[in-house]
Design a protein around this motif. Structure first.
Motif, PDB file in Angstrom:
ATOM      1  N   LEU A  55       0.754  -1.120   0.034  1.00 51.30           N
ATOM      2  CA  LEU A  55       0.118  -0.038   0.003  1.00 51.30           C
ATOM      3  C   LEU A  55       0.856   1.298  -0.019  1.00 51.30           C
ATOM      4  O   LEU A  55       0.497   2.181  -0.728  1.00 51.30           O
ATOM      5  N   THR A  59       0.825   4.145  -3.030  1.00 54.11           N
ATOM      6  CA  THR A  59       0.641   5.811  -2.544  1.00 54.11           C
ATOM      7  C   THR A  59       1.950   6.315  -3.105  1.00 54.11           C
ATOM      8  O   THR A  59       1.681   7.428  -3.803  1.00 54.11           O
ATOM      9  N   VAL A  64      -2.775   4.846  -5.397  1.00 61.30           N
ATOM     10  CA  VAL A  64      -3.617   4.832  -4.487  1.00 61.30           C
ATOM     11  C   VAL A  64      -3.447   6.335  -3.715  1.00 61.30           C
ATOM     12  O   VAL A  64      -2.372   6.638  -3.624  1.00 61.30           O
ATOM     13  N   HIS A  65      -4.470   6.756  -3.023  1.00 59.07           N
ATOM     14  CA  HIS A  65      -4.382   7.911  -2.212  1.00 59.07           C
ATOM     15  C   HIS A  65      -4.943   7.427  -0.761  1.00 59.07           C
ATOM     16  O   HIS A  65      -5.674   6.541  -0.495  1.00 59.07           O
ATOM     17  N   ARG A  66      -4.405   8.037   0.402  1.00 54.79           N
ATOM     18  CA  ARG A  66      -4.416   7.861   1.760  1.00 54.79           C
ATOM     19  C   ARG A  66      -5.788   8.803   1.948  1.00 54.79           C
ATOM     20  O   ARG A  66      -5.635   9.998   1.733  1.00 54.79           O
ATOM     21  N   PHE A  76      -7.464   3.654   2.108  1.00 64.28           N
ATOM     22  CA  PHE A  76      -6.576   3.799   0.819  1.00 64.28           C
ATOM     23  C   PHE A  76      -7.891   3.765  -0.265  1.00 64.28           C
ATOM     24  O   PHE A  76      -8.665   2.659  -0.174  1.00 64.28           O
TER      25      PHE A  76
END
Length: 148
Positions: A55, A59, A64-66, A76
């Motif tokens: 993860l 990112t 993906v973004h947090r 996520f």
């Protein structure tokens, strides 16, 4: 012939591995943002450290973004295709449902630009709205008609 998930990883300059493909598949299959614990549970007996590193790589590479939605666990969600390692395009509203506890990205609802006074320098902006998601609102019992 390459697999679409492999193509997605390669496009973000991420070397496809079995675990990375499994984690990406979980994220693709779920509309709601997922926490590390959610991903682990959906994968079964996956190594927590490996999932965490996966993860983090996703990112760092703009896949993906947090989301910090106030639930106590970072979640996520898949980024827009235009996200890069240097610039995530995730300036949209995130919605946390207080009933089902799912967090959804609302990419069509932009976070407004807020000008700060003086020499404040914004490094990150997020907007989390809380309430009932569409599914939970529709699941609520309808009120009985009142007698007059």
């Amino acid at each position: 012939m390459a697999h679409p998930l492999e193509d997605t990883l390669i496009a973000k300059q991420i070397t496809p591995t079995a675990m990375r493909l499994l984690v990406l598949d979980v994220l693709v299959q779920h509309a709601a943002a997922l926490s590390l614990a959610d991903v682990e549970e959906l994968l079964g007996h996956a190594d927590r450290i490996t999932v965490h590193r996966t993860l983090k790589t996703f990112t760092d590479k703009g896949l993906v973004h947090r989301i910090e939605d106030g639930s106590g666990a970072v979640k996520f969600a898949l980024c827009e295709p235009s996200c890069t390692p240097e610039h995530h395009q995730d300036l949209h509203v995130h919605f946390f449902c207080t009933r089902c506890r799912e967090t959804a990205c609302l990419p069509t609802v932009a976070v407004p630009v807020i000008r700060l006074p003086g020499t404040y320098q914004v490094q990150e902006t997020s907007l989390v709205m809380k309430g009932l998601c569409e599914r939970c609102v529709n699941d609520l019992p309808t009120a009985a008609p009142t007698m007059q």
